[in-house]
Motif scaffolding. Sequence first.
Motif, mmCIF file in Angstrom:
data_model
loop_
_atom_site.group_PDB
_atom_site.id
_atom_site.type_symbol
_atom_site.label_atom_id
_atom_site.label_comp_id
_atom_site.label_asym_id
_atom_site.label_seq_id
_atom_site.Cartn_x
_atom_site.Cartn_y
_atom_site.Cartn_z
ATOM 1 N N PRO A 79 -33.980 -37.151 -12.486
ATOM 2 C CA PRO A 79 -34.643 -37.975 -11.740
ATOM 3 C C PRO A 79 -34.468 -38.551 -10.468
ATOM 4 N N GLY A 80 -32.533 -38.557 -10.239
ATOM 5 C CA GLY A 80 -32.251 -39.060 -9.339
ATOM 6 C C GLY A 80 -32.067 -38.527 -8.238
ATOM 7 N N PHE A 81 -32.528 -37.359 -8.605
ATOM 8 C CA PHE A 81 -32.170 -35.954 -7.418
ATOM 9 C C PHE A 81 -33.535 -35.847 -6.362
ATOM 10 N N ILE A 82 -34.696 -36.931 -6.900
ATOM 11 C CA ILE A 82 -35.845 -36.443 -5.771
ATOM 12 C C ILE A 82 -35.607 -37.504 -5.094
ATOM 13 N N PRO A 83 -35.465 -39.228 -4.845
ATOM 14 C CA PRO A 83 -35.549 -39.700 -3.734
ATOM 15 C C PRO A 83 -35.061 -38.728 -2.780
ATOM 16 N N ASN A 84 -33.979 -38.367 -2.509
ATOM 17 C CA ASN A 84 -33.471 -37.525 -1.164
ATOM 18 C C ASN A 84 -34.189 -36.162 -1.286
ATOM 19 N N ASP A 85 -34.895 -35.661 -1.645
ATOM 20 C CA ASP A 85 -34.952 -34.361 -1.519
ATOM 21 C C ASP A 85 -36.233 -34.613 -1.146
ATOM 22 N N PRO A 86 -37.201 -33.505 -0.411
ATOM 23 C CA PRO A 86 -38.665 -33.601 0.023
ATOM 24 C C PRO A 86 -38.522 -33.519 -1.341
ATOM 25 N N VAL A 87 -38.991 -33.095 -2.246
ATOM 26 C CA VAL A 87 -39.947 -33.251 -3.725
ATOM 27 C C VAL A 87 -40.213 -34.675 -3.960
ATOM 28 N N CYS A 88 -39.768 -35.785 -2.597
ATOM 29 C CA CYS A 88 -39.802 -36.975 -3.472
ATOM 30 C C CYS A 88 -41.029 -37.355 -3.182
ATOM 31 N N ILE A 89 -41.856 -35.951 -1.854
ATOM 32 C CA ILE A 89 -43.145 -36.664 -1.674
ATOM 33 C C ILE A 89 -44.036 -35.834 -2.606
#
Length: 256
Positions: free
Chosen positions: A20-30
């Motif tokens: 989950p730490g990968f999510i916030p700074n990657d476009p997958v957060c959208i």
Amino acid sequence: MNKKELKSFLDEKVEQYNQPGFIPNDPVCIPHEFTKKQDIEIAGFMAAVFAWGQRKTIINKSREFLHLMGNEPHQFVLNYSEEDLKPFLNFKHRTFNSTDALYFLHFFRWFYERHDSLEEAYTKGLSEDASMDARLTHFFELFFSLPDHPIRTYKHIPNPSRKSACKRVNMFLRWMVRQDDKGVDFGIWHTIKPNQLICPCDLHVDRVARKLGLIKRKQTDWQTAIELTENLRKLDPTDPVKYDFALFGLGVEEKF
């Protein structure tokens, strides 16, 4: 590194970055900002289409576009009026402009009035074992099957027949198809299997893969993405594209 050492090294990096730490700074957060299946599909598709340049800009532009949809993309595309489209006349992200935006909305309305899930655009009328090349070409032809579609918008829907590596659409399909318990990819599509996916081959992945001997082809195009994926299948035949996390993380976070 021999094959066993390479697999061990990349498996360790997958565990490090597929969390989950990968999510916030990657476009997958959208798409992670939504819970309804169709909203996830539309938000994910737009974030992937906008995935050129810096991740922060991609994320901001994706949020701007979805804000214009009232942050309810599925309801918006089914119910928008001509008045609702006016704010999109000022939208721009790199070479994506208002003409492109209006056609995308037009396609989404047409499609979701007839289908429940965007997955059907990659599967309907095709066999279960259809190649990804065939699926992406099928989607391209479907997307531009509406009357008076703008030729300029072709550039925003990658197509293997146009020699593209199709990085952005392969990334979107990874989000929709891959299934695990890590919380990054969604796994909400089930007709396409994880072992049919093609690894997104962006600048960072390409560079790291070449250093590790996973790519020999000189240029970067669809055949390069196929070559990379075939080599990743030797490490994990059932889920080769999980290594996208490792290659991307090594390239962006560790400057490997």
